[in-house]
Write an enzyme that holds these catalytic residues in place. Structure first.
Site, PDB file in Angstrom:
ATOM      1  N   SER A 154      -7.015  -3.923  14.073  1.00 48.12           N
ATOM      2  CA  SER A 154      -6.502  -3.245  15.267  1.00 48.12           C
ATOM      3  C   SER A 154      -7.593  -2.837  16.252  1.00 48.12           C
ATOM      4  O   SER A 154      -7.457  -3.047  17.455  1.00 48.12           O
ATOM      5  CB  SER A 154      -5.691  -2.017  14.851  1.00 48.12           C
ATOM      6  OG  SER A 154      -6.485  -1.131  14.079  1.00 48.12           O
ATOM      7  N   TYR A 168      -3.484  -9.725  15.685  1.00 48.56           N
ATOM      8  CA  TYR A 168      -2.414  -9.229  16.556  1.00 48.56           C
ATOM      9  C   TYR A 168      -2.225 -10.127  17.765  1.00 48.56           C
ATOM     10  O   TYR A 168      -1.264  -9.984  18.503  1.00 48.56           O
ATOM     11  CB  TYR A 168      -2.731  -7.784  16.981  1.00 48.56           C
ATOM     12  CG  TYR A 168      -2.813  -6.879  15.776  1.00 48.56           C
ATOM     13  CD1 TYR A 168      -1.652  -6.443  15.152  1.00 48.56           C
ATOM     14  CD2 TYR A 168      -4.044  -6.524  15.217  1.00 48.56           C
ATOM     15  CE1 TYR A 168      -1.710  -5.664  14.007  1.00 48.56           C
ATOM     16  CE2 TYR A 168      -4.114  -5.739  14.072  1.00 48.56           C
ATOM     17  CZ  TYR A 168      -2.950  -5.315  13.474  1.00 48.56           C
ATOM     18  OH  TYR A 168      -3.000  -4.554  12.339  1.00 48.56           O
ATOM     19  N   CYS A 204      -0.224   4.276   1.644  1.00 49.57           N
ATOM     20  CA  CYS A 204      -0.665   5.270   2.639  1.00 49.57           C
ATOM     21  C   CYS A 204       0.399   5.578   3.699  1.00 49.57           C
ATOM     22  O   CYS A 204       0.483   6.702   4.182  1.00 49.57           O
ATOM     23  CB  CYS A 204      -1.974   4.869   3.289  1.00 49.57           C
ATOM     24  SG  CYS A 204      -1.937   3.282   4.108  1.00 49.57           S
ATOM     25  N   LYS A 245     -12.496  -4.799   1.454  1.00 49.18           N
ATOM     26  CA  LYS A 245     -11.996  -3.975   2.555  1.00 49.18           C
ATOM     27  C   LYS A 245     -12.934  -2.791   2.740  1.00 49.18           C
ATOM     28  O   LYS A 245     -13.114  -1.965   1.849  1.00 49.18           O
ATOM     29  CB  LYS A 245     -10.580  -3.496   2.227  1.00 49.18           C
ATOM     30  CG  LYS A 245     -10.004  -2.583   3.293  1.00 49.18           C
ATOM     31  CD  LYS A 245      -8.534  -2.294   3.039  1.00 49.18           C
ATOM     32  CE  LYS A 245      -8.002  -1.300   4.049  1.00 49.18           C
ATOM     33  NZ  LYS A 245      -6.590  -0.983   3.826  1.00 49.18           N
ATOM     34  N   LYS A 269     -12.093  -7.621   5.451  1.00 51.84           N
ATOM     35  CA  LYS A 269     -11.527  -6.789   6.502  1.00 51.84           C
ATOM     36  C   LYS A 269     -12.439  -5.620   6.790  1.00 51.84           C
ATOM     37  O   LYS A 269     -12.861  -4.947   5.856  1.00 51.84           O
ATOM     38  CB  LYS A 269     -10.164  -6.290   6.013  1.00 51.84           C
ATOM     39  CG  LYS A 269      -9.486  -5.312   6.914  1.00 51.84           C
ATOM     40  CD  LYS A 269      -8.180  -4.923   6.321  1.00 51.84           C
ATOM     41  CE  LYS A 269      -7.636  -3.811   7.194  1.00 51.84           C
ATOM     42  NZ  LYS A 269      -6.708  -2.982   6.531  1.00 51.84           N
ATOM     43  N   CYS A 283       0.852  -1.181   0.000  1.00 46.61           N
ATOM     44  CA  CYS A 283       0.000   0.000   0.000  1.00 46.61           C
ATOM     45  C   CYS A 283       0.890   1.233   0.000  1.00 46.61           C
ATOM     46  O   CYS A 283       2.089   1.126   0.247  1.00 46.61           O
ATOM     47  CB  CYS A 283      -0.926   0.016   1.216  1.00 46.61           C
ATOM     48  SG  CYS A 283      -2.313   1.153   0.983  1.00 46.61           S
TER      49      CYS A 283
HETATM   50  C1  PBG Z   1      -3.262   0.132   4.715  1.00 50.17           C
HETATM   51  C2  PBG Z   1      -3.847  -0.756   5.740  1.00 50.17           C
HETATM   52  C3  PBG Z   1      -4.708  -0.444   6.815  1.00 50.17           C
HETATM   53  C4  PBG Z   1      -4.857  -1.609   7.555  1.00 50.17           C
HETATM   54  C5  PBG Z   1      -4.124  -2.604   6.911  1.00 50.17           C
HETATM   55  N1  PBG Z   1      -3.524  -2.061   5.789  1.00 50.17           N
HETATM   56  C6  PBG Z   1      -5.284   0.833   7.266  1.00 50.17           C
HETATM   57  C7  PBG Z   1      -6.206   1.613   6.466  1.00 50.17           C
HETATM   58  O1  PBG Z   1      -6.695   1.195   5.420  1.00 50.17           O
HETATM   59  O2  PBG Z   1      -6.435   2.731   6.894  1.00 50.17           O
HETATM   60  C8  PBG Z   1      -5.646  -1.741   8.831  1.00 50.17           C
HETATM   61  C9  PBG Z   1      -5.243  -2.853   9.731  1.00 50.17           C
HETATM   62  C10 PBG Z   1      -5.786  -2.766  11.116  1.00 50.17           C
HETATM   63  O3  PBG Z   1      -6.572  -1.874  11.478  1.00 50.17           O
HETATM   64  O4  PBG Z   1      -5.393  -3.636  11.912  1.00 50.17           O
HETATM   65  N2  PBG Z   1      -4.100   0.580   3.735  1.00 50.17           N
END
Ligand code: PBG
Length: 325
Positions: A274, A313, A122, A195, A248, A120
């Site tokens: 998370s 986790y 970001c 997602k 997800k 990714c």
């Molecule tokens: C990156 C990404 C994210 C997560 C995994 N890859 C965050 C998002 O999309 O903002 C989230 C994982 C988590 O919350 O444990 N794009």
């Protein structure tokens, strides 16, 4: 048959009976452990929003990978916190950047664990979006090349599997084609195909330092209201060459996992994200719940819904608990 001829409690009466008729079993084989890699030596910086997790320099990533392997966990997934961010996310695909280094070290020192990398932008863009931004708009097609370059650089470093999480349209096809052209046709893609734009990612964005600096991710991540769209997204990614389809978050989307399991024939992964982790840890810190029991029950429910793999986790704690049982 009705009561009193039938009695549901008969087969619940002893732990042996319960073991014998248990329909769903969690196993170490199901688990994938996410880790956050950061530059430096002997760095172990606690992530406040995720008790028990740290931003780890490569030496500590290797230790964790070893611990996971010893606990019977087959795979880790790596996220990187780069030394600098810029509009084109150059540290996402630089061969000497953090994920690439972490991959090389783990590959060398813990060769038997499967290394997956999150692909990714970001965490690497200064604006914190998952794609390239042009005039305040996330430009889908301009992002594809950078995502493919990122995946390729991870694989060149030794990654065993790549997991694109950006939600740009067409990225699975682009990554598949790039890997194939570079003689990596054997490397599987686990697509974050389904997602959702979720509040459950809050703690992660602190961990990965990847929060968007303007707006939100609603123009590329899915609307939590939609279920049929999940089928569409998964189908597209399968056509483009995905090998594993991810849903997800997991817990608020068990219906989606269940539905995909009925409708597609690829392995399904679920990301116990998370927010799901941190809420349970916080509840335990308040003295209100037992986090370990909650996690075991949660992961079991994710598996029961149809997930073949779970990113969590809690992977190490869970693997140890499974060994003790
Ligand atoms: C990156 C990404 C994210 C997560 C995994 N890859 C965050 C998002 O999309 O903002 C989230 C994982 C988590 O919350 O444990 N794009």
């Amino acid at each position: 048959m009705l009561f009193p001829d039938s009695r549901g409690r008969r087969l619940r009466a002893t732990s042996n009976f319960r073991r014998m008729i248990r329909e769903t079993k969690l196993s170490c084989d199901d688990l994938i452990l996410p880790l956050f890699a950061i530059e430096g030596k002997d760095v172990k910086k606690p992530i406040e929003s995720m008790p028990g997790h740290f931003q780890l320099s490569c030496d500590h990533i290797v230790k964790k990978a070893k611990q996971a392997h010893d606990a019977g966990i087959p795979a880790i997934i790596l996220f990187g916190i780069p030394d600098k961010k810029d509009p084109l996310a150059t540290r996402a695909y630089a061969p000497d950047s953090i994920v690439q280094k972490a991959v090389r070290e783990v590959k060398q020192k813990v060769p038997d664990i499967c290394i997956i990398t999150d692909v990714c932008l970001c965490g690497y863009t200064d604006h914190g979006h998952c794609g390239v931004v042009e005039n305040g708009i996330i430009d889908n097609d301009a992002s594809l090349d950078l995502l493919a370059k990122t995946a390729l650089s991870h694989v060149r470093a030794g990654a065993d599997m790549v997991a694109p999480s950006d939600m740009m349209d067409g990225r699975i096809g682009e990554i598949r084609q790039t890997l194939d052209e570079e003689n990596f046709s054997h490397i599987p893609i686990m697509s974050y195909a389904v997602k959702y734009s979720s509040a459950f990612y809050g703690p992660f964005r602190q961990a990965a330092e990847s929060a968007p600096q303007f707006g939100d991710r609603k123009t590329y991540q899915m609307d939590p209201a939609n279920s049929t769209e999940a089928i569409r997204e998964a189908t597209m990614d399968i056509e483009e060459g995905a090998d594993i389809i991810m849903v997800k978050p997991a817990l608020a989307y068990l219906d989606i996992i269940y539905r995909l399991k009925q409708e597609i024939d690829l392995p399904i992964a679920a990301y116990n994200v998370s927010g799901e982790y941190s809420i349970m840890k916080a509840g335990e810190m308040m003295g209100w719940v037992n986090a370990k029991d909650l996690i075991m029950e949660t992961l079991l429910s994710i598996k029961r819904a149809g997930a073949d793999l779970i990113l969590t986790y809690s992977a190490i704690e869970v693997a140890m608990e499974l060994k003790n049982q």
